[in-house]
Design a protein around this motif. Structure first.
Motif, mmCIF file in Angstrom:
data_model
loop_
_atom_site.group_PDB
_atom_site.id
_atom_site.type_symbol
_atom_site.label_atom_id
_atom_site.label_comp_id
_atom_site.label_asym_id
_atom_site.label_seq_id
_atom_site.Cartn_x
_atom_site.Cartn_y
_atom_site.Cartn_z
ATOM 1 N N ALA A 14 55.043 136.731 -17.989
ATOM 2 C CA ALA A 14 56.350 136.530 -18.633
ATOM 3 C C ALA A 14 56.434 135.162 -19.298
ATOM 4 O O ALA A 14 55.843 134.189 -18.825
ATOM 5 C CB ALA A 14 57.460 136.691 -17.603
ATOM 6 N N VAL A 54 62.222 139.411 -12.216
ATOM 7 C CA VAL A 54 61.973 139.515 -13.661
ATOM 8 C C VAL A 54 60.622 140.181 -13.912
ATOM 9 O O VAL A 54 59.618 139.818 -13.293
ATOM 10 C CB VAL A 54 62.005 138.113 -14.319
ATOM 11 C CG1 VAL A 54 61.669 138.209 -15.798
ATOM 12 C CG2 VAL A 54 63.377 137.466 -14.106
ATOM 13 N N ASP A 55 60.607 141.144 -14.831
ATOM 14 C CA ASP A 55 59.345 141.796 -15.190
ATOM 15 C C ASP A 55 58.363 140.762 -15.723
ATOM 16 O O ASP A 55 58.718 139.911 -16.544
ATOM 17 C CB ASP A 55 59.588 142.857 -16.277
ATOM 18 C CG ASP A 55 60.281 144.102 -15.720
ATOM 19 O OD1 ASP A 55 60.228 144.289 -14.493
ATOM 20 O OD2 ASP A 55 60.871 144.854 -16.513
ATOM 21 N N GLY A 66 66.276 137.297 -17.895
ATOM 22 C CA GLY A 66 66.368 137.969 -16.604
ATOM 23 C C GLY A 66 67.269 137.225 -15.639
ATOM 24 O O GLY A 66 68.071 137.838 -14.912
ATOM 25 N N THR A 81 61.846 135.491 -21.696
ATOM 26 C CA THR A 81 62.015 136.677 -20.845
ATOM 27 C C THR A 81 62.624 136.292 -19.494
ATOM 28 O O THR A 81 63.503 136.983 -18.969
ATOM 29 C CB THR A 81 60.666 137.365 -20.620
ATOM 30 O OG1 THR A 81 60.094 137.710 -21.884
ATOM 31 C CG2 THR A 81 60.813 138.609 -19.760
ATOM 32 N N ILE A 82 62.145 135.169 -18.952
ATOM 33 C CA ILE A 82 62.633 134.746 -17.631
ATOM 34 C C ILE A 82 64.107 134.364 -17.693
ATOM 35 O O ILE A 82 64.911 134.780 -16.850
ATOM 36 C CB ILE A 82 61.790 133.582 -17.088
ATOM 37 C CG1 ILE A 82 60.343 134.047 -16.841
ATOM 38 C CG2 ILE A 82 62.393 133.042 -15.787
ATOM 39 C CD1 ILE A 82 59.392 132.924 -16.485
#
Length: 511
Positions: free
Chosen positions: A464, A439-440, A472, A468-469
């Motif tokens: 992050a 993940v970014d 992802g 977001t996580i």
């Protein structure tokens, strides 16, 4: 060749005035290292019987290396006690060792006497004598007695013991022989082109087996070993300055030590251009951090090493020959020469098919002699190869799970004890960690399992957020594998060996 002293003797003969080992305040040539080791060995012979352990309470420094080799000259084996460790742990180690000699560096004599007194009260055997490091260095060499000890020596004699964590909380002393090191180091230095032209930057503590590669590569190849001050591994700019100043060419480091520099964008400050060999082990190297190192040093050799202390440093290696993409797994690679590495399933059948999980097992002269004074643990870990019924063939069961890729290489998955049962499913925490690392904004990950509350807890470094996580993770994991808690940390706590300190994370969670 049957004694590692032959490494030192050959280098001292070939280039006696060359610097062998250096720390912040001292250095010694190969000639001086051999001379002082023989003096120390002469001073130890009246007190230490061949094949017995001698404990060394000392920081890592030039004098400590001299003492290690002096102990070998006396026909004994060395065990480093780190003065910064809790006294209770040191007492436990001494209780297991029951040594008759404890060598103390200057400034540690009082602590050594206290530890010896505790050991003497609890033991019914001979008392433990404390000897001062500097006194031993001033001993006159006794060539005759040294020669007697050398003639008595076998290549299967113990060389050192390293105490690792035990599942019961009691440290286990892994005992490694001369023969294992004599077999491993020539292969290691040849494979990775470590020569007398190299300067090895020692990061690992002397009671961690990574340091074995530093020291004995130095002695065998005639390279120099520079002991990097521990404090610099919390100051990336100062560490980079030191690497440049000392013209370090070779770094055989823990993954966390390398990640320290890239986590804080150290290469925007300075690039250590002399560094041309970077070998890492201990944990899975995050691809994002590896790429930063490769971009900074595009001509350097990068090698992923794998292997527990019980098999003499490493049993597999993989030369990094390309840029990996985030989410890809760096292979464990292939076995070192003269080591057999294979996978067994839960029914003790050999695993050969790609993608099928099995426990990593190792056979060969690399195997340790066992756990000191602990026959039960030894018998459990060092066992007869279930695939071999015709003669004795011991193997070491690592407790690590891996699989073969379609390319025929080994790939690490997780520890057996990182397997959990969650929501009716059997889950590998390592798979969750790998998915999160893709993940970014996530730099490094460590997952724990709270069995009482049936919750998966993830700790991570990076910017992050939870949204977001989870977005992802939804691309690669089923919902039942999602962590229940996401905890962001500025930096992971590390063990003294540079690995993520999972026990400290668990204490924080439970607290």
């Amino acid at each position: 060749m049957k004694n590692v002293l032959e490494f030192l003797e050959r280098s001292a003969k070939r280039d006696p005035k060359k610097t062998a080992v250096e720390d912040e305040s001292a250095s010694c040539t190969f000639e001086e290292l051999l001379r002082d080791a023989r003096r120390i060995g002469s001073g130890l012979i009246p007190y230490g019987k061949p094949g017995t352990p001698i404990a060394v309470l000392a920081e890592k420094q030039v004098k400590t290396v001299k003492v290690f080799l002096g102990i070998v000259c006396a026909g004994c084996f060395y065990v480093l006690l780190d003065p910064s460790q809790p006294e209770a742990r040191l007492e436990t180690i001494l209780e297991t060792l029951n040594p008759q000699i404890l060598i103390a560096e200057p400034g540690q004599n009082e602590k050594a006497r206290k530890l010896a007194a505790v050991r003497n009260r609890s033991s019914g055997g001979p008392s433990c004598r404390v000897l001062a490091m500097d006194d031993l260095l001033n001993t006159r060499e006794d060539a005759g007695q040294l020669a007697v000890r050398r003639r008595q020596a076998l290549d299967t004699d113990p060389l050192y013991a390293i105490f690792t964590s035990g599942s019961t909380g009691v440290p286990k002393g892994v005992v490694v022989s001369h023969r294992s090191v004599i077999d491993f180091i020539p292969c290691f230095t040849e494979l990775f082109h470590i020569t007398e032209a190299d300067v090895i930057g020692n990061q690992a503590p002397f009671d961690f087996d990574v340091s074995v590669k530093d020291l004995y590569s130095c002695l065998y190849a005639g390279a120099a070993m520079v002991i990097i001050p521990k404090r610099l591994f919390s100051i990336p700019t100062a560490l980079l300055d030191y690497l440049c100043e000392k013209k370090i060419t070779t770094a055989i480091w823990a993954v966390s030590a390398l990640c320290l520099i890239t986590s804080l964008n150290g290469f925007t400050y300075r690039v250590p251009t002399h560094l041309n060999k970077i070998l890492f082990s201990g944990e899975v190297m995050p691809v994002k951090h590896l790429r930063k190192w490769q971009e900074a040093l595009p001509k350097a050799l990068f090698v992923n090493l794998y292997g527990p202390t019980e098999i003499t440093c490493n049993c597999t290696y993989y030369r990094i020959d390309r840029l990996f993409e985030p989410g890809e797994t760096i292979p464990m690679g292939t076995a070192f020469p003269n080591e057999k590495v294979f996978l067994l399933d839960e029914e003790n059948r050999e695993v050969t098919a790609p993608k099928e999980l099995g426990e990593v097992c190792v056979a060969g002269t690399a195997l340790a002699l066992g756990y000191y004074n602990n026959p039960e643990k030894t018998a459990k870990a060092f066992v007869q190869n279930p695939l071999q019924h015709r003669y004795l063939e011991l193997i070491y069961r690592t407790g690590d799970l891996a699989h073969y890729g379609e390319d025929g290489l080994l790939y690490f998955d997780t520890r057996k004890d990182f397997q959990i049962k969650h929501m009716g499913h059997r889950i590998e925490l390592g798979e969750i960690e790998a998915a999160m690392s893709r993940v970014d904004g996530v730099e490094r990950v460590c997952c724990l399992f709270d069995a009482g509350k049936n919750k998966i807890i993830s700790y991570y470094e990076g910017k992050a957020d939870k949204k977001t996580i989870t977005a992802g993770l939804s691309k690669s994991l089923p919902r039942y594998m999602f962590p229940s808690r996401y905890r962001q940390v500025e930096a992971f706590p590390l063990t003294k060996n540079g690995k993520i300190d999972r026990e400290e994370l668990r204490r924080r969670y439970e607290g």
